[in-house]
Scaffold this motif. Sequence first.
Motif, short mmCIF file in Angstrom:
data_model
loop_
_atom_site.label_atom_id
_atom_site.label_comp_id
_atom_site.label_asym_id
_atom_site.label_seq_id
_atom_site.Cartn_x
_atom_site.Cartn_y
_atom_site.Cartn_z
N GLU A 96 0.77 -1.25 -0.13
CA GLU A 96 0.31 0.01 -0.04
C GLU A 96 0.91 1.09 -0.19
O GLU A 96 0.48 2.01 -0.65
N MET A 97 2.03 1.26 0.69
CA MET A 97 2.98 2.41 0.66
C MET A 97 4.23 1.80 -0.33
O MET A 97 4.68 0.89 0.29
N LYS A 98 4.55 2.66 -1.33
CA LYS A 98 5.49 2.16 -2.14
C LYS A 98 6.79 2.89 -2.17
O LYS A 98 6.60 4.24 -2.00
N PHE A 99 8.01 2.37 -2.04
CA PHE A 99 9.28 3.00 -2.06
C PHE A 99 9.99 2.92 -3.32
O PHE A 99 9.87 1.76 -4.01
N LYS A 100 10.85 3.85 -3.61
CA LYS A 100 11.57 3.90 -4.85
C LYS A 100 12.76 2.79 -4.64
O LYS A 100 13.33 2.27 -5.53
N THR A 101 13.30 2.35 -3.60
CA THR A 101 14.18 1.48 -3.19
C THR A 101 13.86 0.21 -2.27
O THR A 101 12.74 0.61 -1.66
N ARG A 102 14.50 -0.89 -2.37
CA ARG A 102 14.04 -2.04 -1.58
C ARG A 102 14.40 -1.84 -0.18
O ARG A 102 13.84 -2.42 0.70
N MET A 103 15.53 -1.31 0.00
CA MET A 103 16.10 -1.17 1.45
C MET A 103 16.30 0.32 1.76
O MET A 103 16.48 1.11 1.11
N ILE A 104 15.86 0.42 3.00
CA ILE A 104 16.12 1.51 3.75
C ILE A 104 17.44 1.79 4.38
O ILE A 104 17.58 0.65 5.38
N VAL A 105 18.17 2.82 4.22
CA VAL A 105 19.56 2.90 4.88
C VAL A 105 19.52 3.96 5.81
O VAL A 105 19.26 4.98 5.68
N GLU A 106 20.17 3.69 7.30
CA GLU A 106 20.17 4.67 8.08
C GLU A 106 21.02 5.76 7.72
O GLU A 106 21.94 5.78 6.87
N ASP A 107 20.45 6.88 8.17
CA ASP A 107 20.92 8.35 7.68
C ASP A 107 20.90 8.72 6.08
O ASP A 107 21.11 9.85 5.81
N ALA A 108 20.36 7.86 5.27
CA ALA A 108 20.06 8.00 3.82
C ALA A 108 18.66 8.75 3.73
O ALA A 108 17.85 8.45 4.48
N ASP A 109 18.62 9.49 2.45
CA ASP A 109 17.19 9.81 2.16
C ASP A 109 16.23 8.71 2.06
O ASP A 109 16.75 7.71 1.33
N VAL A 110 14.95 9.02 2.28
CA VAL A 110 13.91 7.90 2.22
C VAL A 110 12.91 8.69 1.25
O VAL A 110 12.18 9.45 1.60
N LEU A 111 12.78 7.89 0.17
CA LEU A 111 11.98 8.61 -0.70
C LEU A 111 10.61 7.56 -1.30
O LEU A 111 10.78 6.50 -1.55
N VAL A 112 9.54 8.20 -0.87
CA VAL A 112 8.01 7.39 -1.12
C VAL A 112 7.81 7.52 -2.61
O VAL A 112 7.83 8.55 -3.08
N GLU A 113 7.66 6.45 -3.15
CA GLU A 113 7.15 6.26 -4.57
C GLU A 113 5.72 6.76 -4.83
O GLU A 113 5.36 7.55 -5.57
N SER A 114 4.88 6.18 -3.95
CA SER A 114 3.49 6.37 -4.01
C SER A 114 2.66 5.92 -2.63
O SER A 114 3.23 4.71 -1.96
N PHE A 115 1.68 6.49 -2.17
CA PHE A 115 1.04 6.02 -1.16
C PHE A 115 -0.54 6.45 -1.35
O PHE A 115 -0.93 7.68 -1.59
N ILE A 116 -1.57 5.42 -1.44
CA ILE A 116 -2.64 5.69 -1.79
C ILE A 116 -3.61 4.92 -0.52
O ILE A 116 -3.55 3.74 -0.43
N PHE A 117 -4.66 5.65 -0.15
CA PHE A 117 -5.49 5.17 0.55
C PHE A 117 -6.80 4.84 -0.04
O PHE A 117 -7.41 5.58 -0.72
N SER A 118 -7.56 3.64 0.02
CA SER A 118 -8.78 3.41 -0.54
C SER A 118 -9.62 2.96 0.49
O SER A 118 -9.50 1.97 1.28
N VAL A 119 -10.99 3.47 0.26
CA VAL A 119 -12.32 3.01 1.13
C VAL A 119 -12.91 1.77 0.54
O VAL A 119 -13.58 1.02 1.33
N ILE A 120 -12.74 1.88 -0.81
CA ILE A 120 -13.60 0.73 -1.58
C ILE A 120 -12.63 -0.31 -2.07
O ILE A 120 -11.55 0.02 -2.57
N ARG A 121 -12.99 -1.65 -1.65
CA ARG A 121 -11.87 -2.68 -2.19
C ARG A 121 -12.38 -3.05 -3.66
O ARG A 121 -13.42 -3.17 -3.95
N LYS A 122 -11.31 -2.87 -4.15
CA LYS A 122 -11.68 -3.14 -5.83
C LYS A 122 -11.11 -4.88 -5.93
O LYS A 122 -10.02 -5.15 -5.61
N THR A 123 -12.22 -5.36 -6.45
CA THR A 123 -11.60 -6.68 -7.01
C THR A 123 -11.97 -7.07 -8.42
O THR A 123 -12.60 -6.43 -9.11
#
Length: 124
Positions: A96-123
């Motif tokens: 649900e919360m997507k990052f640009k990298t697979r690993m977060i590294v201490e003291d490095a920049d953390v960049l979020v690729e996308s974050f979407i909250f959905s009230v309706i479940r899409k199937t």
Amino acid sequence: MQIEVAAANILAAAMANLLAGGRVRVRDADGTSLADCDFAAPPFAAPQDGAIAAHPFKPARGLADGRPAGFTAYDAAGKAVFSGTAGHKDDDPPPEMKFKTRMIVEDADVLVESFIFSVIRKTQ
């Protein structure tokens, strides 16, 4: 029971307002805190089809080394609002919360690729 789109948009907008001034705490699978990502102001775009997409997060700093697995979103007062999955943008199933990298590294920049909250479940 099924929520109609118009009602879901109202609920999503209320959630966006609740998170104004808030942040997201990102954790690995063991519960170690990896980063605190502050929401932008305003935090989300207008709701569409029962979902809201976050505006780009402010750059964050890694608190520890690890692979993101989950998150908790907090309001401005620090009260937990909701939680979900976190990971790389190409993970399957998609987090649900997507990052640009697979690993977060201490003291490095953390960049979020996308974050979407959905009230309706899409199937399918």
